[in-house]
Design an enzyme around this catalytic site. Structure first.
Site, PDB file in Angstrom:
ATOM      1  N   HIS A 162       0.857  -1.188   0.000  1.00 39.10           N
ATOM      2  CA  HIS A 162       0.000   0.000   0.000  1.00 39.10           C
ATOM      3  C   HIS A 162       0.895   1.240   0.000  1.00 39.10           C
ATOM      4  O   HIS A 162       1.853   1.313   0.774  1.00 39.10           O
ATOM      5  CB  HIS A 162      -0.904  -0.013   1.237  1.00 39.10           C
ATOM      6  CG  HIS A 162      -1.852   1.142   1.255  1.00 39.10           C
ATOM      7  ND1 HIS A 162      -2.953   1.205   0.420  1.00 39.10           N
ATOM      8  CD2 HIS A 162      -1.851   2.301   1.966  1.00 39.10           C
ATOM      9  CE1 HIS A 162      -3.593   2.335   0.637  1.00 39.10           C
ATOM     10  NE2 HIS A 162      -2.951   3.025   1.566  1.00 39.10           N
TER      11      HIS A 162
ATOM     12  N   GLU B 204       8.649   1.163  -2.958  1.00 41.18           N
ATOM     13  CA  GLU B 204       7.816  -0.045  -3.033  1.00 41.18           C
ATOM     14  C   GLU B 204       8.594  -1.179  -3.711  1.00 41.18           C
ATOM     15  O   GLU B 204       8.532  -2.329  -3.289  1.00 41.18           O
ATOM     16  CB  GLU B 204       6.531   0.223  -3.836  1.00 41.18           C
ATOM     17  CG  GLU B 204       5.561   1.173  -3.178  1.00 41.18           C
ATOM     18  CD  GLU B 204       4.283   1.343  -3.987  1.00 41.18           C
ATOM     19  OE1 GLU B 204       3.742   0.357  -4.502  1.00 41.18           O
ATOM     20  OE2 GLU B 204       3.819   2.491  -4.119  1.00 41.18           O
TER      21      GLU B 204
HETATM   22  C1  GAR Z   1       1.229   0.715  -6.352  1.00 39.01           C
HETATM   23  O1  GAR Z   1       1.591   2.017  -6.050  1.00 39.01           O
HETATM   24  C2  GAR Z   1       0.558   0.058  -5.169  1.00 39.01           C
HETATM   25  O2  GAR Z   1       1.118   0.430  -3.944  1.00 39.01           O
HETATM   26  C3  GAR Z   1      -0.842   0.584  -5.309  1.00 39.01           C
HETATM   27  O3  GAR Z   1      -1.116   0.530  -6.685  1.00 39.01           O
HETATM   28  C4  GAR Z   1       0.108   0.692  -7.391  1.00 39.01           C
HETATM   29  C5  GAR Z   1       0.234  -0.467  -8.346  1.00 39.01           C
HETATM   30  O4  GAR Z   1       1.319  -0.246  -9.215  1.00 39.01           O
HETATM   31  N1  GAR Z   1      -1.774  -0.177  -4.553  1.00 39.01           N
HETATM   32  C6  GAR Z   1      -2.818   0.358  -3.928  1.00 39.01           C
HETATM   33  O5  GAR Z   1      -3.072   1.541  -3.946  1.00 39.01           O
HETATM   34  C7  GAR Z   1      -3.668  -0.623  -3.162  1.00 39.01           C
HETATM   35  N2  GAR Z   1      -4.548   0.049  -2.271  1.00 39.01           N
HETATM   36  P1  GAR Z   1       1.954  -1.458 -10.014  1.00 39.01           P
HETATM   37  O6  GAR Z   1       0.814  -2.121 -10.794  1.00 39.01           O
HETATM   38  O7  GAR Z   1       2.921  -0.803 -10.931  1.00 39.01           O
HETATM   39  O8  GAR Z   1       2.600  -2.398  -9.046  1.00 39.01           O
END
Ligand code: GAR
Length: 205
Positions: A114, A179
């Site tokens: 998150h 992340e």
């Molecule tokens: C990421 O920033 C993740 O933390 C967020 O969506 C993005 C996905 O990016 N998740 C949330 O907000 C969940 N509540 P990605 O598809 O490039 O990994």
């Protein structure tokens, strides 16, 4: 060996960070078995199959909700060897809320990332929430998934400063870089059996 399933809805950059860490030997004991998307157009699907040769499956919602949808996901996970006994499920930008039945089956074997320091700013648009609130520090959290929204026990967190002039895009990019470090690290620790949970408290052994 832990069989890994990753659930995505879009870009899949966190998925790619985990698959790269496995491919280049930074994560051992974890085998990527299946990438599942609810969105047929998710860019991550192509990355998984073409760059990392991991099987992919699209399970569109088609109006199915809750466990009616999730049982299709669970069936696919099981088909690819990602079992509740020895598997690991990573949610990586999977934009659906997981049903209690799914959570109970894979108890403490589902992780999520998150883009905020939980319990601050759960739910959608966490980076915008942090900006709108005027927070000076936000970040990202890897946590176990429980039956609430972004409410399960926290495994790892990384702080990221909010700087003057940030907008949602610049802040999201700065958080995303972290992340990509944090999620593979959590998967590594899980694979090494080093994550212990007591109630809400997680310790790394
Ligand atoms: C990421 O920033 C993740 O933390 C967020 O969506 C993005 C996905 O990016 N998740 C949330 O907000 C969940 N509540 P990605 O598809 O490039 O990994």
């Amino acid at each position: 060996m832990i069989n890994l399933g990753i659930l995505i809805s879009g870009r899949g950059s966190n998925m790619a960070a985990i698959l790269a860490a496995i491919k280049f030997g930074r994560i051992k004991n974890v085998k990527p078995c299946i990438i599942i998307s609810n969105e047929p157009e998710a860019a991550g699907l192509k990355i998984a199959s073409e760059k990392y040769s991991v099987p992919t499956k699209v399970i569109p919602a088609d109006g199915f909700k809750g466990w009616d949808y999730d049982q299709k996901v669970v069936a696919a996970l099981q088909e690819y060897g990602v079992t509740p006994q020895s598997g690991l499920v990573c949610l990586a930008g999977f934009m659906r809320i997981i049903s209690p039945e799914f959570v109970r089956q894979y108890k403490m074997r589902i992780l999520n990332i998150h883009p905020a320091l939980l319990p601050s700013f759960p739910g959608l648009h966490a980076q915008k929430q942090a900006l709108d609130h005027g927070a000076k520090i936000t970040g990202c959290t890897v946590h176990f998934v429980d039956e609430g929204v972004d409410s399960g026990p926290v495994i790892l967190q990384k702080a990221v400063p909010v700087v003057n002039g940030d907008d949602e895009g610049t802040l999201s990019t700065r958080i995303l870089e972290q992340e990509h470090q944090l999620y593979p690290e959590a998967v590594r620790l899980f694979g090494e059996g080093r994550i212990k949970v007591q109630g809400r408290r997680v310790s790394i052994t």
